[in-house]
Design an enzyme around this catalytic site. Sequence first.
Site, PDB file in Angstrom:
ATOM      1  N   HIS A   1      -3.357   5.745   3.812  1.00 46.42           N
ATOM      2  CA  HIS A   1      -4.127   4.531   3.574  1.00 46.42           C
ATOM      3  C   HIS A   1      -3.459   3.284   4.145  1.00 46.42           C
ATOM      4  CE1 HIS A   1      -6.267   1.639   0.776  1.00 46.42           C
ATOM      5  NE2 HIS A   1      -7.262   2.479   1.028  1.00 46.42           N
TER       6      HIS A   1
ATOM      7  N   ASP B   1       0.860  -1.185   0.000  1.00 46.41           N
ATOM      8  CA  ASP B   1       0.000   0.000   0.000  1.00 46.41           C
ATOM      9  C   ASP B   1       0.890   1.227   0.000  1.00 46.41           C
ATOM     10  OD1 ASP B   1      -2.330   1.846   0.842  1.00 46.41           O
ATOM     11  OD2 ASP B   1      -3.262  -0.129   0.834  1.00 46.41           O
TER      12      ASP B   1
ATOM     13  N   SER C   1     -11.246  -1.354   0.849  1.00 47.05           N
ATOM     14  CA  SER C   1      -9.875  -1.177   1.327  1.00 47.05           C
ATOM     15  C   SER C   1      -9.712  -1.702   2.742  1.00 47.05           C
ATOM     16  CB  SER C   1      -9.487   0.304   1.301  1.00 47.05           C
ATOM     17  OG  SER C   1      -9.329   0.752  -0.013  1.00 47.05           O
TER      18      SER C   1
END
Length: 551
Positions: free
Chosen positions: A272, A227, A475
Site C-alpha cells: 500500500h 503507511d 487511499s
Amino acid sequence: MVPTANFGTKDEPGFELEQSADLIVVRTHSGPGIPHRSGSVRTPLSAELDDARLVARYPEAGVEVYRLPADSPSVAERKRVLDAAPEVRFAGHVLVDPGTGEPVLYTENIFVKFVDDADPRECRAVLDEAGLRIREQVGYAANAFFAAAPEGTGQRVFDIANALLARADVLYCHPELIRHSSRKAIFPQQWHLQTAVIGGKSVDAHANVAAAHAVTRGAGVTIAVVDDGVDIDHPEFAGAGKVVAPRDVTTGTDDPRPKDSFGTGPDAGDNHGTACAGVACANGTVGASGVAPEAKLMPIRLASGLGSQAEAKAFQWAADNGADVISCSWGPADGAWFQPNDPVHGRVVALPASTRLAMEHALTTGRDGRGCVILFAAGNGNESVDNDGYASFPKVIAVAACNDTGKRSVYSDFGKAVWCAFPSSDFGHRPFGHPEPLTTGIWTVDRHGRDGYNSGRVADGDATGDFTNSFGGTSSACPGAAGVVALMLSVRPNLTSDRVKDLLRESCDKIDPQGGAYGADGRSDKYGFGRLDALAAVRVAQNAGQVAPVV
C-alpha cells in the site's frame, strides 16, 4: 585533484565535479544491470549490495549507482569486492555536482571540435597522438569527432580533454558526461492528472495537475507518507535527496522498506505505502508521475495497530525531521460499502489522546511553527466519516474519492468532516444503480518485480511489475491531495497549516452539482468543497496574504 570539464570554449568558464564519499557505480558485462531484489534467488553480487540504495539506473549501458549506508565499508573496499565478481565490468567512485549532489557519470569517450579550417588529416593525427581512437566523425559539425580513450583511463579522461582544449586549433573538447534524464512527465495512463484516452475512451475528470506543473512541481517541499512499507529502491524514488529521513516506527529502524514475504495480490503484504507514495510524489522519470514529482519523500513505515505508541511516534518523527505535509491513508476498519446493513457502519472510533497530542505536536511545532499539513483518507465504507476520530479530527483534511466521470466513488465515505475530493477508482454496482467506471483505477508506482499489486502482467500495469493500473480508494485520493498541498507550499512556503486548509476551499470544482447537494456554505457531504483543482490551488497560494483563516 578535482576533475574539471568545460562545455564551452577555452575562454569560457568550466565547472568542477567532486567525488562522492558514499556513492558507488557498478557496470555489468550483461547490460541490463544487476539482477537483485526482483528475483526470488539472490546472487552473490546482489547480496553484496543488499544494504545499498539504488539512486540512479542507466539500463541501456548496464550501469547502476548505489548509495552505501553510513556504517558500511568504504567505496574503495566495496569496489575491491565487486571488481572480483566475474559479471562486473567496472565498479568505482561516482562524481557528483557539488551544488546538488546529483550523480554525473563520465565515460571514457571525448567529444572534440577542431576549428573549421583545420586540415581533417591533421585533426586525426592529433587524436591519434593523444592516444584516442576515433569512434565517429559526427555529421552535425565540421571537424568534430567522438573519440574513445583506452579502457581503464578513468578520471584521467578529464586531463586528456583539457589538454586538447588548450590547443589553438581546438574549439571545444570535453568528456562525455551523463546525468540522469528527468522527464518529470505525466504519462498517458494517468487520467487523474490530465485529460487522457483510456481504452479508446476520452476521460476528462482530472485534478488539473498538468497545468499546475507549468508553475511548480513541488520543489522544496517534503511529503511524509505514513503507511506500510515503501519500496524506496524503485527508480521513481531515485535521485540525490529524494528520500529523506526514512523511518520504520514499528521496528524502530531507519529502513522503511516492505518487510513481508508474501507481497503478491490485492490485500497481501506491504504494498500500500509504495503506491501511496507514488501518487504523491513519484519522479515521473520512468512510468508514473506523482502530483508533486519534485517534492521529497519521507517514508514512514507504520505496521503497528491502530492507537499504538508507534502511531504517535510517526507524527513526531515527521514533524521533528522536516516534513511539510503528512499523508495518512489509513484509519479504523471500514464497513462493507456494498452492505447497507453492516453494523460496522455505525461504529464510532475515537482518536486516542496519545495520537491526538502527537498530531497537535506536528500541527503546532512542525515547519518552524507554521504547522505540518495533515491529510487523512476519508474512508472506503460508504459510511459516515464523522464516526472516524482520525479523519474527522477538526485540524486535519479529510479527502473523499470521486471517479473518472466526476461523480462520487461508490465506496467513498461522506459526512461533515469531508473537506475535498480527489480523483480515484470506482466500481460498478447494479443494486445501487451505480454504473461501471471508464478505467480500472489510478496508474501509479508499484513494488518492483513480482511483489506488489502487479506481479508482472501488462493487463495489470506493465510487464516488469514496476507499476499498477488499478490503485484506488480514498487511499489514493489522500496522497493525491497531499501532492496538491505540496504544490501550494512550493510557491508559498510561509502558509500556516490552517491557512492551507482554508485556501483549499477556494481551489475546488463543484462537480456533480445535482447529486452533490452543496449547501449555502458551498460544501457537500459527498465532496466537501468539491474536486481539487491543482492549478487553482497554486494560484490562490501565490495570491494569499497571511490573513486569519476562516473558522
